[in-house]
Design a protein around this motif. Structure first.
Motif, PDB file in Angstrom:
ATOM      1  N   THR A  31      39.894  50.265  54.710  1.00 19.17           N
ATOM      2  CA  THR A  31      40.216  50.826  53.125  1.00 19.17           C
ATOM      3  C   THR A  31      41.469  49.570  52.273  1.00 19.17           C
ATOM      4  O   THR A  31      41.449  51.052  50.762  1.00 19.17           O
ATOM      5  CB  THR A  31      41.150  52.023  53.722  1.00 19.17           C
ATOM      6  OG1 THR A  31      42.515  51.723  54.400  1.00 19.17           O
ATOM      7  CG2 THR A  31      40.234  52.790  54.566  1.00 19.17           C
ATOM      8  N   LYS A  32      41.642  48.538  52.379  1.00 17.70           N
ATOM      9  CA  LYS A  32      42.727  48.252  51.527  1.00 17.70           C
ATOM     10  C   LYS A  32      42.028  47.141  51.194  1.00 17.70           C
ATOM     11  O   LYS A  32      41.584  45.735  52.204  1.00 17.70           O
ATOM     12  CB  LYS A  32      44.291  47.780  51.695  1.00 17.70           C
ATOM     13  CG  LYS A  32      44.299  49.479  52.105  1.00 17.70           C
ATOM     14  CD  LYS A  32      46.165  49.934  52.762  1.00 17.70           C
ATOM     15  CE  LYS A  32      46.332  51.120  52.535  1.00 17.70           C
ATOM     16  NZ  LYS A  32      47.531  50.637  52.591  1.00 17.70           N
ATOM     17  N   PHE A  33      42.254  46.261  50.211  1.00 18.65           N
ATOM     18  CA  PHE A  33      41.956  44.953  50.471  1.00 18.65           C
ATOM     19  C   PHE A  33      42.603  44.373  48.648  1.00 18.65           C
ATOM     20  O   PHE A  33      42.789  45.041  47.824  1.00 18.65           O
ATOM     21  CB  PHE A  33      40.552  44.079  49.791  1.00 18.65           C
ATOM     22  CG  PHE A  33      40.111  44.510  48.353  1.00 18.65           C
ATOM     23  CD1 PHE A  33      40.046  44.047  47.705  1.00 18.65           C
ATOM     24  CD2 PHE A  33      39.493  45.912  47.842  1.00 18.65           C
ATOM     25  CE1 PHE A  33      39.490  43.838  45.893  1.00 18.65           C
ATOM     26  CE2 PHE A  33      38.689  46.169  46.475  1.00 18.65           C
ATOM     27  CZ  PHE A  33      38.588  45.402  46.230  1.00 18.65           C
ATOM     28  N   THR A  34      43.277  42.852  48.359  1.00 15.36           N
ATOM     29  CA  THR A  34      43.214  42.897  47.026  1.00 15.36           C
ATOM     30  C   THR A  34      42.325  41.346  47.511  1.00 15.36           C
ATOM     31  O   THR A  34      42.871  40.877  47.814  1.00 15.36           O
ATOM     32  CB  THR A  34      44.654  42.233  47.278  1.00 15.36           C
ATOM     33  OG1 THR A  34      45.472  43.626  47.553  1.00 15.36           O
ATOM     34  CG2 THR A  34      45.354  41.773  46.150  1.00 15.36           C
ATOM     35  N   PHE A  35      42.251  40.653  45.221  1.00 13.80           N
ATOM     36  CA  PHE A  35      41.254  39.995  45.524  1.00 13.80           C
ATOM     37  C   PHE A  35      41.926  39.217  44.551  1.00 13.80           C
ATOM     38  O   PHE A  35      42.397  40.267  43.050  1.00 13.80           O
ATOM     39  CB  PHE A  35      39.721  40.434  45.601  1.00 13.80           C
ATOM     40  CG  PHE A  35      39.649  38.653  44.367  1.00 13.80           C
ATOM     41  CD1 PHE A  35      38.489  37.929  45.735  1.00 13.80           C
ATOM     42  CD2 PHE A  35      38.878  39.315  43.151  1.00 13.80           C
ATOM     43  CE1 PHE A  35      38.245  36.844  44.979  1.00 13.80           C
ATOM     44  CE2 PHE A  35      37.911  37.817  42.451  1.00 13.80           C
ATOM     45  CZ  PHE A  35      38.114  36.426  43.423  1.00 13.80           C
ATOM     46  N   SER A  36      42.382  38.196  43.825  1.00 12.21           N
ATOM     47  CA  SER A  36      42.821  37.405  42.402  1.00 12.21           C
ATOM     48  C   SER A  36      42.153  36.185  42.769  1.00 12.21           C
ATOM     49  O   SER A  36      41.705  35.509  43.281  1.00 12.21           O
ATOM     50  CB  SER A  36      44.235  36.881  43.017  1.00 12.21           C
ATOM     51  OG  SER A  36      44.825  36.049  41.931  1.00 12.21           O
ATOM     52  N   THR A  37      41.919  35.557  41.237  1.00 12.76           N
ATOM     53  CA  THR A  37      41.255  34.082  40.907  1.00 12.76           C
ATOM     54  C   THR A  37      41.325  33.816  39.483  1.00 12.76           C
ATOM     55  O   THR A  37      41.617  34.684  38.476  1.00 12.76           O
ATOM     56  CB  THR A  37      39.594  33.704  41.273  1.00 12.76           C
ATOM     57  OG1 THR A  37      39.262  32.628  41.009  1.00 12.76           O
ATOM     58  CG2 THR A  37      39.392  35.259  39.905  1.00 12.76           C
ATOM     59  N   ILE A 108      42.376  45.113  43.183  1.00 18.83           N
ATOM     60  CA  ILE A 108      43.475  45.962  44.274  1.00 18.83           C
ATOM     61  C   ILE A 108      42.648  47.145  44.483  1.00 18.83           C
ATOM     62  O   ILE A 108      42.697  48.189  43.724  1.00 18.83           O
ATOM     63  CB  ILE A 108      45.218  46.087  43.648  1.00 18.83           C
ATOM     64  CG1 ILE A 108      45.583  45.248  43.027  1.00 18.83           C
ATOM     65  CG2 ILE A 108      45.417  46.988  45.197  1.00 18.83           C
ATOM     66  CD1 ILE A 108      47.052  44.975  43.061  1.00 18.83           C
ATOM     67  N   GLY A 109      41.887  47.190  46.303  1.00 22.73           N
ATOM     68  CA  GLY A 109      41.378  48.678  46.820  1.00 22.73           C
ATOM     69  C   GLY A 109      42.415  48.664  47.533  1.00 22.73           C
ATOM     70  O   GLY A 109      43.627  48.007  48.170  1.00 22.73           O
ATOM     71  N   ASP A 110      42.303  50.138  47.479  1.00 29.11           N
ATOM     72  CA  ASP A 110      43.245  51.656  48.331  1.00 29.11           C
ATOM     73  C   ASP A 110      42.848  52.804  48.355  1.00 29.11           C
ATOM     74  O   ASP A 110      43.502  53.583  47.843  1.00 29.11           O
ATOM     75  CB  ASP A 110      44.979  51.045  48.109  1.00 29.11           C
ATOM     76  CG  ASP A 110      45.576  51.973  48.543  1.00 29.11           C
ATOM     77  OD1 ASP A 110      44.975  52.460  50.206  1.00 29.11           O
ATOM     78  OD2 ASP A 110      47.170  51.630  49.104  1.00 29.11           O
ATOM     79  N   ASN A 118      43.674  54.994  41.347  1.00 32.75           N
ATOM     80  CA  ASN A 118      44.585  54.549  41.939  1.00 32.75           C
ATOM     81  C   ASN A 118      44.433  53.669  43.106  1.00 32.75           C
ATOM     82  O   ASN A 118      44.915  53.038  44.127  1.00 32.75           O
ATOM     83  CB  ASN A 118      45.257  55.438  42.519  1.00 32.75           C
ATOM     84  CG  ASN A 118      47.162  55.445  41.037  1.00 32.75           C
ATOM     85  OD1 ASN A 118      46.799  55.113  40.306  1.00 32.75           O
ATOM     86  ND2 ASN A 118      47.503  56.727  41.910  1.00 32.75           N
ATOM     87  N   ARG A 119      42.913  54.110  43.557  1.00 28.45           N
ATOM     88  CA  ARG A 119      41.829  53.204  44.708  1.00 28.45           C
ATOM     89  C   ARG A 119      41.341  51.935  44.052  1.00 28.45           C
ATOM     90  O   ARG A 119      41.075  51.506  45.094  1.00 28.45           O
ATOM     91  CB  ARG A 119      41.253  54.210  45.387  1.00 28.45           C
ATOM     92  CG  ARG A 119      41.925  55.406  45.842  1.00 28.45           C
ATOM     93  CD  ARG A 119      40.548  56.638  45.904  1.00 28.45           C
ATOM     94  NE  ARG A 119      41.417  58.605  46.148  1.00 28.45           N
ATOM     95  CZ  ARG A 119      40.187  59.171  46.185  1.00 28.45           C
ATOM     96  NH1 ARG A 119      38.991  59.610  45.586  1.00 28.45           N
ATOM     97  NH2 ARG A 119      40.970  60.449  46.110  1.00 28.45           N
ATOM     98  N   VAL A 181      45.277  44.436  53.047  1.00 28.50           N
ATOM     99  CA  VAL A 181      46.281  44.631  52.279  1.00 28.50           C
ATOM    100  C   VAL A 181      47.039  44.975  50.614  1.00 28.50           C
ATOM    101  O   VAL A 181      45.404  44.056  49.771  1.00 28.50           O
ATOM    102  CB  VAL A 181      47.429  42.933  52.136  1.00 28.50           C
ATOM    103  CG1 VAL A 181      48.532  43.250  51.206  1.00 28.50           C
ATOM    104  CG2 VAL A 181      47.657  42.789  53.144  1.00 28.50           C
ATOM    105  N   ALA A 182      47.022  46.270  50.441  1.00 26.92           N
ATOM    106  CA  ALA A 182      46.334  45.715  48.790  1.00 26.92           C
ATOM    107  C   ALA A 182      48.319  45.466  48.116  1.00 26.92           C
ATOM    108  O   ALA A 182      49.415  46.532  48.180  1.00 26.92           O
ATOM    109  CB  ALA A 182      46.807  47.904  48.542  1.00 26.92           C
TER     110      ALA A 182
END
Length: 203
Positions: A31-37, A108-110, A118-119, A181-182
């Protein structure tokens, strides 16, 4: 004093079959993830198709990806399908066509959040994007395909059974994916106190 600098980047060429194959499997908390680039484009044409930044592919009916889209050319989107049903889809109104600029993209997914907007959040250069031509937010407590699909990540194109499709042309640096992780956009960058420009920090 000189701030933190990202030392290296990967170059992607859509005329090549090369891409990064990230270790996969289902995520720990779906249910949660974070991606950055940090990303810099080098090809802006409709003929180039969808430029994949990060993706998981099980089939055309079961997939999740972040990419620059060709409809219209230059938008950023996140798209997910489960059993051929679109479960999440954000498409920016803003176009990203500057081949001289580095963009910092954070998703950011949550889905545990009660408010739909906000999801799934998108930040570009430290500022949250709020204007979307398409805004389909995932249901509360649902799984993200980027977390749930038990396949390897494709970075710079699809991987797994669709390896090499929808290739990206340009550069990526400091690619970070937080499993289950969010996080926060400030985990990856900050505004320079003198210039006001968004800049990387040591993650």
């Amino acid at each position: 004093p000189q701030g933190y600098q990202v030392a290296n980047s990967c170059r992607f060429n859509s005329g090549s079959s090369d891409y990064l194959n990230g270790s996969g499997g289902a995520g720990s908390t779906k249910t949660k993830f974070t991606f950055s680039t940090w990303i810099k484009r080098s090809e802006i044409t409709a003929a180039a198709g969808d430029d994949i930044i990060l993706a998981k592919w099980s089939s055309a009916a079961d997939r999740g990806h972040i990419n620059f889209s060709d409809t219209p050319t230059g938008v950023i989107q996140l798209f997910e399908k489960v059993s051929n049903t679109v479960t999440a889809h954000l498409v920016t109104n803003r176009l990203f066509r500057d081949v001289s600029a580095w963009y910092h993209i954070v998703y950011i997914g949550d889905t545990t959040q009660g408010t739909a907007a906000n999801r799934l959040k998108l930040y570009v250069n430290g500022v949250q994007e709020t204007s979307f031509s398409t805004a389909t937010y995932p249901n509360q407590d649902s799984n993200f395909q980027l977390q749930a699909v038990a396949k390897n990540f494709g970075i710079g194109s699809f991987a797994a059974d669709n390896a090499g499709a929808s290739p990206f042309s340009g550069y990526m640096a400091e690619i970070v994916y937080l499993d289950g992780v969010a996080g926060s956009v400030t985990d990856f960058g900050e505004f320079d106190e003198d210039s006001g420009i968004w800049k990387p920090i040591d993650v």
